[in-house]
Structures are given as C-alpha cells and as structure tokens.
Motif scaffolding. Sequence first.
Motif, PDB file in Angstrom:
ATOM      1  N   ALA A   1       0.833  -1.211   0.000  1.00 35.09           N
ATOM      2  CA  ALA A   1       0.000   0.000   0.000  1.00 35.09           C
ATOM      3  C   ALA A   1       0.862   1.253   0.000  1.00 35.09           C
ATOM      4  O   ALA A   1       0.545   2.239  -0.684  1.00 35.09           O
ATOM      5  CB  ALA A   1      -0.942  -0.003   1.201  1.00 35.09           C
ATOM      6  N   VAL A   2       1.955   1.229   0.742  1.00 29.72           N
ATOM      7  CA  VAL A   2       2.875   2.377   0.756  1.00 29.72           C
ATOM      8  C   VAL A   2       3.481   2.550  -0.637  1.00 29.72           C
ATOM      9  O   VAL A   2       3.595   3.663  -1.140  1.00 29.72           O
ATOM     10  CB  VAL A   2       3.963   2.206   1.837  1.00 29.72           C
ATOM     11  N   GLY A   3       3.833   1.446  -1.277  1.00 33.52           N
ATOM     12  CA  GLY A   3       4.377   1.502  -2.637  1.00 33.52           C
ATOM     13  C   GLY A   3       3.383   2.081  -3.629  1.00 33.52           C
ATOM     14  O   GLY A   3       3.738   2.893  -4.482  1.00 33.52           O
ATOM     15  N   ARG A   4       2.118   1.668  -3.521  1.00 39.10           N
ATOM     16  CA  ARG A   4       1.084   2.230  -4.406  1.00 39.10           C
ATOM     17  C   ARG A   4       0.922   3.725  -4.170  1.00 39.10           C
ATOM     18  O   ARG A   4       0.777   4.507  -5.112  1.00 39.10           O
ATOM     19  CB  ARG A   4      -0.254   1.514  -4.196  1.00 39.10           C
ATOM     20  N   SER A   5       0.955   4.130  -2.908  1.00 44.96           N
ATOM     21  CA  SER A   5       0.845   5.547  -2.575  1.00 44.96           C
ATOM     22  C   SER A   5       2.000   6.332  -3.203  1.00 44.96           C
ATOM     23  O   SER A   5       1.790   7.412  -3.777  1.00 44.96           O
ATOM     24  CB  SER A   5       0.837   5.717  -1.056  1.00 44.96           C
ATOM     25  N   PHE A   6       3.214   5.786  -3.114  1.00 43.83           N
ATOM     26  CA  PHE A   6       4.378   6.426  -3.731  1.00 43.83           C
ATOM     27  C   PHE A   6       4.203   6.514  -5.245  1.00 43.83           C
ATOM     28  O   PHE A   6       4.397   7.580  -5.839  1.00 43.83           O
ATOM     29  CB  PHE A   6       5.661   5.651  -3.397  1.00 43.83           C
ATOM     30  N   ARG A   7       3.856   5.400  -5.894  1.00 41.68           N
ATOM     31  CA  ARG A   7       3.714   5.401  -7.362  1.00 41.68           C
ATOM     32  C   ARG A   7       2.630   6.374  -7.810  1.00 41.68           C
ATOM     33  O   ARG A   7       2.801   7.101  -8.792  1.00 41.68           O
ATOM     34  CB  ARG A   7       3.445   3.994  -7.872  1.00 41.68           C
ATOM     35  N   ASP A   8       1.505   6.410  -7.080  1.00 46.96           N
ATOM     36  CA  ASP A   8       0.441   7.365  -7.410  1.00 46.96           C
ATOM     37  C   ASP A   8       0.948   8.796  -7.268  1.00 46.96           C
ATOM     38  O   ASP A   8       0.690   9.646  -8.127  1.00 46.96           O
ATOM     39  CB  ASP A   8      -0.779   7.164  -6.510  1.00 46.96           C
ATOM     40  N   ALA A   9       1.661   9.072  -6.180  1.00 45.42           N
ATOM     41  CA  ALA A   9       2.172  10.421  -5.935  1.00 45.42           C
ATOM     42  C   ALA A   9       3.145  10.839  -7.029  1.00 45.42           C
ATOM     43  O   ALA A   9       3.055  11.953  -7.562  1.00 45.42           O
ATOM     44  CB  ALA A   9       2.844  10.499  -4.564  1.00 45.42           C
ATOM     45  N   VAL A  10       4.073   9.963  -7.384  1.00 42.47           N
ATOM     46  CA  VAL A  10       5.067  10.305  -8.412  1.00 42.47           C
ATOM     47  C   VAL A  10       4.387  10.468  -9.769  1.00 42.47           C
ATOM     48  O   VAL A  10       4.753  11.364 -10.540  1.00 42.47           O
ATOM     49  CB  VAL A  10       6.212   9.264  -8.434  1.00 42.47           C
ATOM     50  N   GLY A  11       3.383   9.658 -10.049  1.00 40.06           N
ATOM     51  CA  GLY A  11       2.621   9.832 -11.295  1.00 40.06           C
ATOM     52  C   GLY A  11       1.909  11.176 -11.318  1.00 40.06           C
ATOM     53  O   GLY A  11       1.917  11.880 -12.339  1.00 40.06           O
ATOM     54  N   ASN A  12       1.299  11.552 -10.202  1.00 39.31           N
ATOM     55  CA  ASN A  12       0.650  12.869 -10.103  1.00 39.31           C
ATOM     56  C   ASN A  12       1.664  13.990 -10.268  1.00 39.31           C
ATOM     57  O   ASN A  12       1.398  14.992 -10.949  1.00 39.31           O
ATOM     58  CB  ASN A  12      -0.055  13.027  -8.751  1.00 39.31           C
ATOM     59  N   LEU A  13       2.817  13.841  -9.641  1.00 40.29           N
ATOM     60  CA  LEU A  13       3.861  14.855  -9.754  1.00 40.29           C
ATOM     61  C   LEU A  13       4.332  14.971 -11.202  1.00 40.29           C
ATOM     62  O   LEU A  13       4.517  16.083 -11.709  1.00 40.29           O
ATOM     63  CB  LEU A  13       5.040  14.515  -8.833  1.00 40.29           C
ATOM     64  N   ASP A  14       4.498  13.851 -11.868  1.00 43.26           N
ATOM     65  CA  ASP A  14       4.930  13.856 -13.270  1.00 43.26           C
ATOM     66  C   ASP A  14       3.938  14.638 -14.136  1.00 43.26           C
ATOM     67  O   ASP A  14       4.331  15.501 -14.933  1.00 43.26           O
ATOM     68  CB  ASP A  14       5.070  12.417 -13.760  1.00 43.26           C
ATOM     69  N   ARG A  15       2.645  14.358 -13.967  1.00 46.33           N
ATOM     70  CA  ARG A  15       1.622  15.076 -14.744  1.00 46.33           C
ATOM     71  C   ARG A  15       1.612  16.565 -14.405  1.00 46.33           C
ATOM     72  O   ARG A  15       1.480  17.422 -15.279  1.00 46.33           O
ATOM     73  CB  ARG A  15       0.242  14.454 -14.500  1.00 46.33           C
ATOM     74  N   ARG A  16       1.776  16.875 -13.144  1.00 40.71           N
ATOM     75  CA  ARG A  16       1.787  18.279 -12.697  1.00 40.71           C
ATOM     76  C   ARG A  16       2.962  19.030 -13.309  1.00 40.71           C
ATOM     77  O   ARG A  16       2.829  20.152 -13.796  1.00 40.71           O
ATOM     78  CB  ARG A  16       1.821  18.298 -11.177  1.00 40.71           C
ATOM     79  N   LEU A  17       4.143  18.417 -13.261  1.00 43.52           N
ATOM     80  CA  LEU A  17       5.336  19.068 -13.824  1.00 43.52           C
ATOM     81  C   LEU A  17       5.244  19.192 -15.334  1.00 43.52           C
ATOM     82  O   LEU A  17       5.672  20.198 -15.907  1.00 43.52           O
ATOM     83  CB  LEU A  17       6.600  18.315 -13.404  1.00 43.52           C
ATOM     84  N   ALA A  18       4.667  18.189 -16.004  1.00 41.49           N
ATOM     85  CA  ALA A  18       4.499  18.258 -17.463  1.00 41.49           C
ATOM     86  C   ALA A  18       3.542  19.390 -17.835  1.00 41.49           C
ATOM     87  O   ALA A  18       3.792  20.126 -18.793  1.00 41.49           O
ATOM     88  CB  ALA A  18       3.988  16.918 -17.990  1.00 41.49           C
ATOM     89  N   ALA A  19       2.466  19.543 -17.080  1.00 44.42           N
ATOM     90  CA  ALA A  19       1.506  20.619 -17.358  1.00 44.42           C
ATOM     91  C   ALA A  19       2.141  21.987 -17.139  1.00 44.42           C
ATOM     92  O   ALA A  19       1.906  22.924 -17.901  1.00 44.42           O
ATOM     93  CB  ALA A  19       0.265  20.459 -16.471  1.00 44.42           C
ATOM     94  N   ALA A  20       2.968  22.095 -16.103  1.00 46.89           N
ATOM     95  CA  ALA A  20       3.637  23.373 -15.813  1.00 46.89           C
ATOM     96  C   ALA A  20       4.663  23.720 -16.894  1.00 46.89           C
ATOM     97  O   ALA A  20       4.860  24.885 -17.208  1.00 46.89           O
ATOM     98  CB  ALA A  20       4.320  23.326 -14.443  1.00 46.89           C
ATOM     99  N   ALA A  21       5.289  22.701 -17.463  1.00 43.62           N
ATOM    100  CA  ALA A  21       6.313  22.934 -18.489  1.00 43.62           C
ATOM    101  C   ALA A  21       5.689  23.199 -19.855  1.00 43.62           C
ATOM    102  O   ALA A  21       6.301  23.828 -20.706  1.00 43.62           O
ATOM    103  CB  ALA A  21       7.252  21.729 -18.585  1.00 43.62           C
ATOM    104  N   GLY A  22       4.469  22.691 -20.048  1.00 44.79           N
ATOM    105  CA  GLY A  22       3.829  22.754 -21.370  1.00 44.79           C
ATOM    106  C   GLY A  22       3.046  23.969 -21.539  1.00 44.79           C
ATOM    107  O   GLY A  22       2.925  24.757 -22.340  1.00 44.79           O
TER     108      GLY A  22
END
Length: 159
Positions: free
Chosen positions: A138-159
């Motif tokens: 569950a901790v691993g899923r939380s991490f993967r979800d968070a990093v995926g959200n961060l990736d989308r957030r950073l891509a939107a900010a850069a785009g």
Amino acid sequence: MARRLRSVGLDYVDSASLRLVYAAEVSAPPDAVYRALADDVEGWPRWFTQVTVARPIDGGAGREVRLRGGITFRETVVATEPGERYAYRIDESNAPGLQALLEEWRLTPAGTGTRVQWTFAADGSTLFRFILRRARGAVGRSFRDAVGNLDRRLAAAAG
C-alpha cells in the motif's frame, strides 16, 4: 498528542531496522523534481494525496506535515542537494509506535527524465514494524500514485 522521536542522522537511511525503498521514473528533469520536493513544500498536497497539509517552518529548515487520518509530523530537513537528494528526519509525531523516521528522495537522470527513489527508513515498536511490513504494498502504491501525479503536474507546468 505528538511526541519526540529518536534523533537520527542521514546515515540512518542505510542502517534503519526497517527500510522501504521504492523507485519510479518521471519525464521531468531532476532539477524540476527537486524544486517540487524542496522548494514547493506547500504544493505537496496537490500531488501526494496522502498529504493534506505541508508547510515549511524555521525558514525552510523544517516542515510541518499532516497526513490523511490525522497523523502529523514535525520534521528537520537534513539534506538538500539540488537535483540529487532531499531528505528529512521526523522529530515529532503522533503516529502510534513510531520511534524514528528518516525519508530520503534520491534523483538521478534517466534519459531526458528522472529516476525518483524514495527510502522510508524507520524504527518503532514491534507492532509498528509488523504493520508497516504488512503495508509495504500500500505504501508503494501511494508512492507510485504520488510520483505519477507529480509527473503530470510538472508536465503541465512545463507545457
């Protein structure tokens, strides 16, 4: 009620009795990921859904964090290496059974993006260690979800 935890140094990331290590890749470069981790502390709840409040304290030398479910942390930042590493020690918490905790975020270039590695180095009561080991997935899923959200957030900010 928050209580004081055992003070640990950066070397604890390698010597803790319980270590959970997770990694994922994002498309943003290491410097952008580092800024999201270290410079935009108040932005954590927008991508790490387990975090409901995060704010810098002591001129950025520490943080106060609240998680879903009411767990709170008062932290001291122990490593700030732009584009490479961000780590903090938990000094006070209301988490039952927790005795020591250090979290380290390691960033390494991966093609045009970044490999993000999160180490959760902890110690606590026997029950705390048992529960955390059982919650590894569950901790691993939380991490993967968070990093995926961060990736989308950073891509939107850069785009």
